[in-house]
Design a protein around this motif. Structure first.
Motif, PDB file in Angstrom:
ATOM      1  N   ARG A  18      -4.352  10.126   0.418  1.00  0.00           N
ATOM      2  CA  ARG A  18      -4.689   9.557  -0.882  1.00  0.00           C
ATOM      3  C   ARG A  18      -4.062   8.171  -0.900  1.00  0.00           C
ATOM      4  NH1 ARG A  18      -2.785  14.319  -1.067  1.00  0.00           N
ATOM      5  NH2 ARG A  18      -0.777  13.816  -2.013  1.00  0.00           N
ATOM      6  N   ASP A  19      -4.889   7.155  -1.034  1.00  0.00           N
ATOM      7  CA  ASP A  19      -4.431   5.768  -0.926  1.00  0.00           C
ATOM      8  C   ASP A  19      -4.351   5.102  -2.289  1.00  0.00           C
ATOM      9  OD1 ASP A  19      -4.343   5.980   1.879  1.00  0.00           O
ATOM     10  OD2 ASP A  19      -6.479   5.524   2.012  1.00  0.00           O
ATOM     11  N   TYR A  20      -3.309   4.276  -2.441  1.00  0.00           N
ATOM     12  CA  TYR A  20      -3.035   3.624  -3.718  1.00  0.00           C
ATOM     13  C   TYR A  20      -2.643   2.174  -3.506  1.00  0.00           C
ATOM     14  CZ  TYR A  20      -2.495   8.512  -5.091  1.00  0.00           C
ATOM     15  OH  TYR A  20      -2.697   9.853  -5.292  1.00  0.00           O
ATOM     16  N   GLU A  21      -2.882   1.390  -4.558  1.00  0.00           N
ATOM     17  CA  GLU A  21      -2.333   0.045  -4.651  1.00  0.00           C
ATOM     18  C   GLU A  21      -1.181   0.118  -5.642  1.00  0.00           C
ATOM     19  OE1 GLU A  21      -6.350  -2.603  -4.127  1.00  0.00           O
ATOM     20  OE2 GLU A  21      -5.957  -1.701  -6.079  1.00  0.00           O
TER      21      GLU A  21
ATOM     22  N   TYR B 295      -4.287   7.937 -11.593  1.00  0.00           N
ATOM     23  CA  TYR B 295      -3.107   7.119 -11.329  1.00  0.00           C
ATOM     24  C   TYR B 295      -1.915   8.048 -11.107  1.00  0.00           C
ATOM     25  CZ  TYR B 295      -5.084   2.619 -12.808  1.00  0.00           C
ATOM     26  OH  TYR B 295      -5.809   1.463 -12.905  1.00  0.00           O
TER      27      TYR B 295
ATOM     28  N   ASN C 254       0.839  -1.191   0.000  1.00  0.00           N
ATOM     29  CA  ASN C 254       0.000   0.000   0.000  1.00  0.00           C
ATOM     30  C   ASN C 254       0.876   1.243   0.000  1.00  0.00           C
ATOM     31  OD1 ASN C 254      -2.647  -1.242   0.359  1.00  0.00           O
ATOM     32  ND2 ASN C 254      -1.853  -1.865   2.338  1.00  0.00           N
TER      33      ASN C 254
ATOM     34  N   LEU D 161       1.011   3.656  -9.405  1.00  0.00           N
ATOM     35  CA  LEU D 161       0.063   3.645  -8.302  1.00  0.00           C
ATOM     36  C   LEU D 161      -1.374   3.767  -8.801  1.00  0.00           C
ATOM     37  CD1 LEU D 161       2.048   6.098  -5.996  1.00  0.00           C
ATOM     38  CD2 LEU D 161       2.093   3.590  -5.977  1.00  0.00           C
ATOM     39  N   ARG D 162      -2.186   2.752  -8.478  1.00  0.00           N
ATOM     40  CA  ARG D 162      -3.610   2.722  -8.820  1.00  0.00           C
ATOM     41  C   ARG D 162      -4.391   3.355  -7.660  1.00  0.00           C
ATOM     42  NH1 ARG D 162      -4.739  -2.681  -8.353  1.00  0.00           N
ATOM     43  NH2 ARG D 162      -4.038  -3.094 -10.465  1.00  0.00           N
ATOM     44  N   PRO D 163      -5.211   4.364  -7.945  1.00  0.00           N
ATOM     45  CA  PRO D 163      -5.949   5.006  -6.854  1.00  0.00           C
ATOM     46  C   PRO D 163      -7.025   4.082  -6.278  1.00  0.00           C
ATOM     47  CG  PRO D 163      -6.745   5.800  -8.964  1.00  0.00           C
ATOM     48  CD  PRO D 163      -5.555   4.909  -9.255  1.00  0.00           C
ATOM     49  N   LYS D 164      -7.151   4.077  -4.958  1.00  0.00           N
ATOM     50  CA  LYS D 164      -8.232   3.311  -4.334  1.00  0.00           C
ATOM     51  C   LYS D 164      -9.550   4.063  -4.442  1.00  0.00           C
ATOM     52  CE  LYS D 164      -5.446   0.495  -1.250  1.00  0.00           C
ATOM     53  NZ  LYS D 164      -5.213   0.071   0.134  1.00  0.00           N
TER      54      LYS D 164
ATOM     55  N   ASN E 236       0.605  12.551 -12.797  1.00  0.00           N
ATOM     56  CA  ASN E 236      -0.758  12.275 -12.343  1.00  0.00           C
ATOM     57  C   ASN E 236      -1.646  12.157 -13.573  1.00  0.00           C
ATOM     58  OD1 ASN E 236      -0.491  12.964  -9.214  1.00  0.00           O
ATOM     59  ND2 ASN E 236       0.718  14.421 -10.392  1.00  0.00           N
TER      60      ASN E 236
ATOM     61  N   SER F 132       0.395   5.550   0.525  1.00  0.00           N
ATOM     62  CA  SER F 132      -0.497   6.634   0.889  1.00  0.00           C
ATOM     63  C   SER F 132       0.303   7.920   0.958  1.00  0.00           C
ATOM     64  CB  SER F 132      -1.167   6.350   2.235  1.00  0.00           C
ATOM     65  OG  SER F 132      -2.169   7.313   2.496  1.00  0.00           O
TER      66      SER F 132
END
Length: 168
Positions: free
Chosen positions: A50-53, A113, A2, A105-108, A71, A4
């Motif tokens: 801002r959280d990402y996978e 991205y 993860n 980074l994929r946005p949750k 971005n 963030s």
């Protein structure tokens, strides 16, 4: 893994980093903008992060260097195409002088991205940007193209930061 990020004043983010020493929170800054960066296995502790996978990662994000974040808003149906392009990228950015890390980074939440790259310094990034490898990597959808790929769902923008190590 993860990732963030959150924004805040330098004083606030330094205090937050001190409260979460075990999480190895990294700070970056450009003029009056300061960003805290966390990556790890547990969920973010940011209240307004801002959280990402992580779709792809190479290298280790370091506490010093120059960070460029591209971005890119991507449509829901375009996500697989976008991610596949990066998994098959041709540019081999990781072989460039001064390269430290890349994260796709994929946005949750939302559709933007982040292509996060970290360099030893700003000149190394500029050398990459002016290289034949960069041209090759961006042959089908780079900044010089007037027509953006169909999966782009808005205007991409770039943010740049210097990693900082403030005194506590």
């Amino acid at each position: 893994m993860n990732v963030s990020m959150t924004n805040g004043t330098l004083n606030y983010l330094v205090k937050l980093a001190a409260e979460h020493k075990e999480d190895n929170l990294l700070l970056m800054q450009e003029r009056d903008k300061t960003v805290a960066y966390y990556e790890g296995d547990h969920p973010s502790f940011f209240k307004e992060g801002r959280d990402y996978e992580v779709v792809e990662n190479v290298g280790q994000v370091q506490s010093s260097g120059f960070v460029v974040m591209n971005n890119i808003p991507v449509s829901d149906e375009g996500r697989p195409v976008f991610e596949d392009r990066f998994k098959k990228r041709v540019g081999q950015v990781e072989n460039m002088e001064g390269f430290q890390a890349i994260r796709i980074l994929r946005p949750k939440k939302g559709n933007t991205y982040v292509v996060f790259t970290q360099w030893r310094n700003e000149q190394d990034f500029e050398d990459w940007k002016n290289s034949k490898e960069f041209e090759k990597a961006h042959a089908n959808s780079g900044p010089q193209h007037k027509q953006k790929p169909s999966f782009i769902d808005g205007k991409p923008y770039i943010t740049k930061y210097y990693m900082i190590q403030p005194e506590e």
